[in-house]
Design a protein around this motif. Structure first.
Motif, PDB file in Angstrom:
ATOM      1  N   ILE A 226       0.844  -1.191   0.000  1.00 53.76           N
ATOM      2  CA  ILE A 226       0.000   0.000   0.000  1.00 53.76           C
ATOM      3  C   ILE A 226       0.880   1.242   0.000  1.00 53.76           C
ATOM      4  CG2 ILE A 226      -1.988  -1.084   1.103  1.00 53.76           C
ATOM      5  CD1 ILE A 226      -0.998   0.065   3.763  1.00 53.76           C
ATOM      6  N   LEU A 227       0.360   2.316  -0.564  1.00 52.29           N
ATOM      7  CA  LEU A 227       1.091   3.574  -0.661  1.00 52.29           C
ATOM      8  C   LEU A 227       0.728   4.440   0.541  1.00 52.29           C
ATOM      9  CD1 LEU A 227       1.766   5.373  -3.934  1.00 52.29           C
ATOM     10  CD2 LEU A 227       1.130   6.724  -1.949  1.00 52.29           C
ATOM     11  N   THR A 228       1.755   4.838   1.313  1.00 56.42           N
ATOM     12  CA  THR A 228       1.502   5.563   2.563  1.00 56.42           C
ATOM     13  C   THR A 228       1.967   7.015   2.552  1.00 56.42           C
ATOM     14  OG1 THR A 228       3.566   4.666   3.460  1.00 56.42           O
ATOM     15  CG2 THR A 228       1.534   3.470   3.968  1.00 56.42           C
ATOM     16  N   HIS A 229       2.947   7.357   1.722  1.00 58.90           N
ATOM     17  CA  HIS A 229       3.446   8.741   1.682  1.00 58.90           C
ATOM     18  C   HIS A 229       3.725   9.136   0.231  1.00 58.90           C
ATOM     19  CE1 HIS A 229       4.108   8.695   6.069  1.00 58.90           C
ATOM     20  NE2 HIS A 229       4.535   7.449   5.879  1.00 58.90           N
ATOM     21  N   LEU A 230       3.372  10.366  -0.107  1.00 55.91           N
ATOM     22  CA  LEU A 230       3.630  10.896  -1.449  1.00 55.91           C
ATOM     23  C   LEU A 230       4.229  12.290  -1.304  1.00 55.91           C
ATOM     24  CD1 LEU A 230       3.429  10.640  -4.504  1.00 55.91           C
ATOM     25  CD2 LEU A 230       1.069  11.452  -4.379  1.00 55.91           C
ATOM     26  N   VAL A 231       5.509  12.439  -1.659  1.00 59.44           N
ATOM     27  CA  VAL A 231       6.236  13.702  -1.502  1.00 59.44           C
ATOM     28  C   VAL A 231       6.775  14.143  -2.860  1.00 59.44           C
ATOM     29  CG1 VAL A 231       8.152  14.875  -0.370  1.00 59.44           C
ATOM     30  CG2 VAL A 231       6.884  13.089   0.853  1.00 59.44           C
ATOM     31  N   LEU A 232       6.179  15.184  -3.422  1.00 58.71           N
ATOM     32  CA  LEU A 232       6.560  15.690  -4.742  1.00 58.71           C
ATOM     33  C   LEU A 232       6.779  17.196  -4.708  1.00 58.71           C
ATOM     34  CD1 LEU A 232       4.002  13.667  -6.918  1.00 58.71           C
ATOM     35  CD2 LEU A 232       6.418  13.175  -6.588  1.00 58.71           C
ATOM     36  N   SER A 233       7.323  17.693  -3.646  1.00 60.71           N
ATOM     37  CA  SER A 233       7.546  19.131  -3.531  1.00 60.71           C
ATOM     38  C   SER A 233       8.695  19.579  -4.423  1.00 60.71           C
ATOM     39  CB  SER A 233       7.859  19.488  -2.064  1.00 60.71           C
ATOM     40  OG  SER A 233       8.982  18.752  -1.607  1.00 60.71           O
ATOM     41  N   ASN A 234       8.592  20.825  -4.894  1.00 68.65           N
ATOM     42  CA  ASN A 234       9.668  21.475  -5.670  1.00 68.65           C
ATOM     43  C   ASN A 234      10.087  20.667  -6.910  1.00 68.65           C
ATOM     44  OD1 ASN A 234      10.370  23.842  -3.820  1.00 68.65           O
ATOM     45  ND2 ASN A 234      10.559  22.092  -2.414  1.00 68.65           N
ATOM     46  N   GLN A 235       9.125  20.124  -7.621  1.00 69.36           N
ATOM     47  CA  GLN A 235       9.413  19.342  -8.825  1.00 69.36           C
ATOM     48  C   GLN A 235       9.018  20.063 -10.113  1.00 69.36           C
ATOM     49  OE1 GLN A 235      11.077  16.604  -9.028  1.00 69.36           O
ATOM     50  NE2 GLN A 235      11.191  16.012  -6.876  1.00 69.36           N
ATOM     51  N   GLY A 236       8.506  21.282  -9.998  1.00 69.52           N
ATOM     52  CA  GLY A 236       8.099  22.018 -11.185  1.00 69.52           C
ATOM     53  C   GLY A 236       6.861  21.456 -11.851  1.00 69.52           C
ATOM     54  N   LEU A 237       6.009  20.759 -11.104  1.00 69.84           N
ATOM     55  CA  LEU A 237       4.808  20.135 -11.668  1.00 69.84           C
ATOM     56  C   LEU A 237       3.799  21.206 -12.067  1.00 69.84           C
ATOM     57  CD1 LEU A 237       4.417  17.201  -9.123  1.00 69.84           C
ATOM     58  CD2 LEU A 237       5.702  17.242 -11.274  1.00 69.84           C
ATOM     59  N   GLN A 238       3.193  21.042 -13.246  1.00 71.79           N
ATOM     60  CA  GLN A 238       2.320  22.082 -13.786  1.00 71.79           C
ATOM     61  C   GLN A 238       0.908  21.606 -14.073  1.00 71.79           C
ATOM     62  OE1 GLN A 238       4.056  24.425 -16.948  1.00 71.79           O
ATOM     63  NE2 GLN A 238       6.129  23.834 -16.353  1.00 71.79           N
ATOM     64  N   GLY A 239       0.569  20.403 -13.661  1.00 75.52           N
ATOM     65  CA  GLY A 239      -0.750  19.863 -13.963  1.00 75.52           C
ATOM     66  C   GLY A 239      -1.773  20.200 -12.897  1.00 75.52           C
ATOM     67  N   SER A 240      -2.684  19.258 -12.681  1.00 72.96           N
ATOM     68  CA  SER A 240      -3.748  19.423 -11.689  1.00 72.96           C
ATOM     69  C   SER A 240      -3.839  18.144 -10.861  1.00 72.96           C
ATOM     70  CB  SER A 240      -5.085  19.705 -12.389  1.00 72.96           C
ATOM     71  OG  SER A 240      -5.411  18.639 -13.277  1.00 72.96           O
ATOM     72  N   ILE A 241      -4.616  18.208  -9.782  1.00 74.40           N
ATOM     73  CA  ILE A 241      -4.763  17.051  -8.894  1.00 74.40           C
ATOM     74  C   ILE A 241      -5.986  16.254  -9.322  1.00 74.40           C
ATOM     75  CG2 ILE A 241      -4.971  16.276  -6.512  1.00 74.40           C
ATOM     76  CD1 ILE A 241      -3.852  18.961  -5.622  1.00 74.40           C
TER      77      ILE A 241
ATOM     78  N   ASN B 188       5.024  23.909  -3.377  1.00 73.75           N
ATOM     79  CA  ASN B 188       5.982  24.661  -4.193  1.00 73.75           C
ATOM     80  C   ASN B 188       6.129  24.100  -5.603  1.00 73.75           C
ATOM     81  OD1 ASN B 188       6.645  26.441  -2.002  1.00 73.75           O
ATOM     82  ND2 ASN B 188       7.853  24.770  -1.124  1.00 73.75           N
ATOM     83  N   ASN B 189       4.999  23.926  -6.241  1.00 73.00           N
ATOM     84  CA  ASN B 189       4.955  23.558  -7.653  1.00 73.00           C
ATOM     85  C   ASN B 189       4.113  24.605  -8.392  1.00 73.00           C
ATOM     86  OD1 ASN B 189       6.371  20.837  -8.055  1.00 73.00           O
ATOM     87  ND2 ASN B 189       5.054  20.373  -6.309  1.00 73.00           N
ATOM     88  N   LEU B 190       3.603  24.258  -9.527  1.00 71.02           N
ATOM     89  CA  LEU B 190       2.753  25.166 -10.306  1.00 71.02           C
ATOM     90  C   LEU B 190       1.409  24.496 -10.593  1.00 71.02           C
ATOM     91  CD1 LEU B 190       5.511  26.320 -12.836  1.00 71.02           C
ATOM     92  CD2 LEU B 190       4.673  27.599 -10.847  1.00 71.02           C
ATOM     93  N   ILE B 191       0.934  23.730  -9.634  1.00 72.41           N
ATOM     94  CA  ILE B 191      -0.292  22.955  -9.808  1.00 72.41           C
ATOM     95  C   ILE B 191      -1.497  23.882  -9.771  1.00 72.41           C
ATOM     96  CG2 ILE B 191      -1.661  21.061  -8.872  1.00 72.41           C
ATOM     97  CD1 ILE B 191       0.931  20.026  -7.556  1.00 72.41           C
ATOM     98  N   LYS B 192      -2.393  23.676 -10.713  1.00 77.47           N
ATOM     99  CA  LYS B 192      -3.565  24.542 -10.818  1.00 77.47           C
ATOM    100  C   LYS B 192      -4.832  23.723 -10.621  1.00 77.47           C
ATOM    101  CE  LYS B 192      -3.535  24.095 -15.890  1.00 77.47           C
ATOM    102  NZ  LYS B 192      -2.380  23.188 -15.921  1.00 77.47           N
ATOM    103  N   GLY B 193      -5.986  24.424 -10.671  1.00 78.26           N
ATOM    104  CA  GLY B 193      -7.262  23.756 -10.520  1.00 78.26           C
ATOM    105  C   GLY B 193      -7.677  23.639  -9.071  1.00 78.26           C
ATOM    106  N   GLY B 194      -8.675  22.791  -8.822  1.00 80.59           N
ATOM    107  CA  GLY B 194      -9.222  22.650  -7.482  1.00 80.59           C
ATOM    108  C   GLY B 194      -8.624  21.483  -6.721  1.00 80.59           C
TER     109      GLY B 194
END
Length: 607
Positions: free
Chosen positions: A427-442, A459-465
């Motif tokens: 099972i997946l317990t932690h997801l850390v993607l800070s400061n990766q320059g991501l530009q998509g949405s959740i 600290n990415n560029l994630i947009k949307g809700g």
């Protein structure tokens, strides 16, 4: 007649539209899906054995490579390869859509110093999340480096996608020259593949004078197997005698294993009564399934007790008084199977010890019984693949294959996995993607990560809700600060921060709806525009169009009645001055000002 499934039909149509002949069926079996990929190749072709190979596709990354000395390679699929440089991530895969079932998977590997580095790469290969091959200094013999080698495995595929992944050791670039998948009878090899077991080939050979099988000779094996000569394994080459016959062999090519008749039309015996021994390299940590193949093809043997021998494995008699003629007569298949366990040496000794006459063997197979590794929860896999797409995860992060398996590889970058309560799933317990320059949405699929304890997308560029269901379950830490998120924040997410967890939503564009954030306008319902606001906007647009039409009608009527040319009204024609005034008027007052413009700046600052 076997019915063609969707994947088979799609593959047929793909080749047909390309004007290319299709070869799907393993002729003579009801399992009719076969695909052969020329890794690094640029065009489809059919070889001299009527096998269809398709140009390189279904890969997640890497580059095509033309080997420098192509003349020394006999077959077209051996002259190119796909390399996976570390810049594209440590883990890359081939992901091939196939019907569910059991498959024979064969791969070709060669280095040939294509990069002038004189360093054959170290890497692992996994199939369906289980490591099956490790290419390191021991595997890269001089011959393997120069001429290449084939490796194969039998594996179940249960999710309609064959996932074959390559994992870099250190900073080396994995590679592969050819990939074949042949669907086989699911009941083959005593149904052992139903028991979460993969069969990895550690030696398959014929008693004949030369190799044969699929893609190697005109004498084929309909399940795709290739049979090497036993000369590399035998310790009895000096008095070796090869018997051959063209007579048919009873019970050859029968389900579920479809062992080819040609296998039994050749046999290795000795010129005099002596022990026939084979030495097989193994990994002693594993158990091994041995298949012994016999057919009495010597015309001089016409009764029982004329050829009798024991089979001894690692010093222990496993079959006593083997008498082929007594069991099945002559020119008939006789197979025996034995599983060797608790081994201690890196070489497995197999002896045929005579009682009467010289021993005889048609072929031998040695398969490692490789337990299937614990996979990731399918719900987590589905969610992570959706997140990969929506967040536009860059190739360098190596988000390919299973997010957590194999366990001795690193999980996807930024991902932490653990065993579930049953220990039979990850099972997946932690997801850390800070400061990766991501530009998509959740993506809303993130709410499927029911075991997630912490999420850091800061600290990415994630947009949307923010998906409405995020915050339910076990989540205790949520860092979404420093992005471009907007819309309503759910009470469930907010409640994490007031019940002992930690939530940071600062420095976003326009989040609203919970304490410390502004109230949401009527336009918002959750993280999306409300249905009411959409209806209101629609009515507003309709009303605006209607008013425009009415105004146009009035103007036309006036034009017709007053008979003058249409021109700009006097106030609009002299509006330049007014425009400058309006710009000055719209400047915000920063000192003590409570205008809406200043409140938006305040909110964007996260205070």
């Amino acid at each position: 007649m076997a019915v063609m499934c969707f994947w088979q039909l799609a593959y047929v149509l793909t080749l047909a539209m390309a004007g290319f002949p299709c070869y799907l069926a393993a002729e003579g079996t009801p399992y009719n899906f076969t695909i052969r990929i020329d890794c690094g190749g640029s065009s489809n072709f059919t070889n001299e054995f009527n096998q269809t190979w398709i140009a390189d596709q279904f890969y997640t990354g890497g580059i095509k490579v033309q080997l420098p000395d192509q003349q020394k390679f006999k077959f077209s699929q051996e002259k190119t390869l796909r390399s996976f440089p570390i810049t594209g991530g440590k883990k890359n895969c081939y992901e091939v859509g196939v019907p569910n079932g059991v498959y024979y998977v064969r791969m070709f590997f060669v280095y040939d110093n294509y990069d002038n580095e004189t360093h054959a790469p170290s890497f692992d290969v996994s199939i369906e999340g289980t490591v099956v091959f490790s290419w390191g200094s021991e595997a890269w013999t001089e011959d393997n480096i120069k001429f290449g080698a084939y490796s194969d495995v039998f594996t179940p595929i249960e999710d309609s996608v064959a996932t074959i992944c390559f994992y870099s050791i250190g900073t080396d670039s994995p590679l592969v020259g050819a990939l074949e998948l042949v669907q086989v009878d699911p009941n083959c090899y005593n149904k052992v593949l139903h028991e979460n077991i993969l069969l990895v080939n550690y030696g398959r050979f014929t008693g004949g004078s030369s190799s044969f099988g699929a893609g190697m000779s005109k004498e084929t094996d309909i399940t795709g197997r290739a049979w090497d000569t036993d000369l590399d394994f035998t310790q009895s080459a000096a008095n070796r005698v090869v018997l051959t016959t063209d007579q048919g062999i009873k019970n050859a090519n029968r389900a579920p294993n479809y062992f080819p008749m040609y296998l039994y039309q050749r046999a290795h015996t000795l010129s005099y009564e002596d022990t026939l021994e084979f030495l097989l390299p193994i990994d002693p940590k594993l158990d091994y399934m041995l298949w012994f193949h016999f057919a009495e093809i010597d015309p001089k043997i016409s009764a029982s007790r004329q050829r009798v021998f024991d089979i001894v494995v690692s010093g222990k008699i496993v079959f006593h008084n083997v008498d082929i003629y007594k069991e099945v007569g002559n020119y008939a298949v006789y197979d025996l199977q034995f599983t060797a366990r608790n081994l201690t040496n890196a070489t497995l000794s197999v002896k045929l010890v005579p009682h009467t006459g010289a021993p005889l063997i048609s072929g031998l197979e040695n398969y490692a019984l490789l337990p299937k590794e614990v996979p990731t929860d399918p719900i987590d896999v589905k969610a992570m693949r959706a997140i990969k797409r929506s967040l536009l995860i860059p190739e360098r992060m190596g988000w390919n294959g299973d997010p957590c398996a194999p366990q001795n590889w690193d999980a996807w970058e930024g991902v932490t996995c653990n065993h579930g309560e049953s220990k039979e799933i990850l099972i997946l317990t932690h997801l850390v993607l800070s400061n990766q320059g991501l530009q998509g949405s959740i993506d809303s699929e993130i709410t499927g990560l029911k075991h997630l304890l912490s999420l850091n997308l800061s600290n990415n560029l994630i947009k949307g809700g923010i998906p409405e269901g995020l915050g339910k379950g076990l989540l205790r830490v949520v860092l979404l600060n420093g992005n471009r998120l907007s819309g309503e924040v759910s009470e469930a997410l907010y409640s994490i921060g007031v019940t002992g967890g930690y939530v940071n939503l600062s420095d976003n564009d326009a989040l609203c709806g919970v304490p410390s954030l502004p109230a949401c306008s009527l336009l918002w319902e959750g993280s999306h525009m409300s249905i009411g606001s959409k209806v209101a906007i629609a009515f507003g647009v309709i009303a605006g169009v209607a008013l425009t039409l009415v105004a146009a009608y009035i103007i036309i009527k006036r034009k017709n009645s007053e008979d003058y040319k249409f021109g700009l009204p006097h106030k609009l024609a002299s509006s330049g001055r007014g425009t400058r005034y309006n710009r000055q008027k719209s400047r915000p007052k920063y000192e003590g000002d409570s205008s809406p413009y200043v409140r938006n700046i305040f909110n964007r600052s996260g205070y």
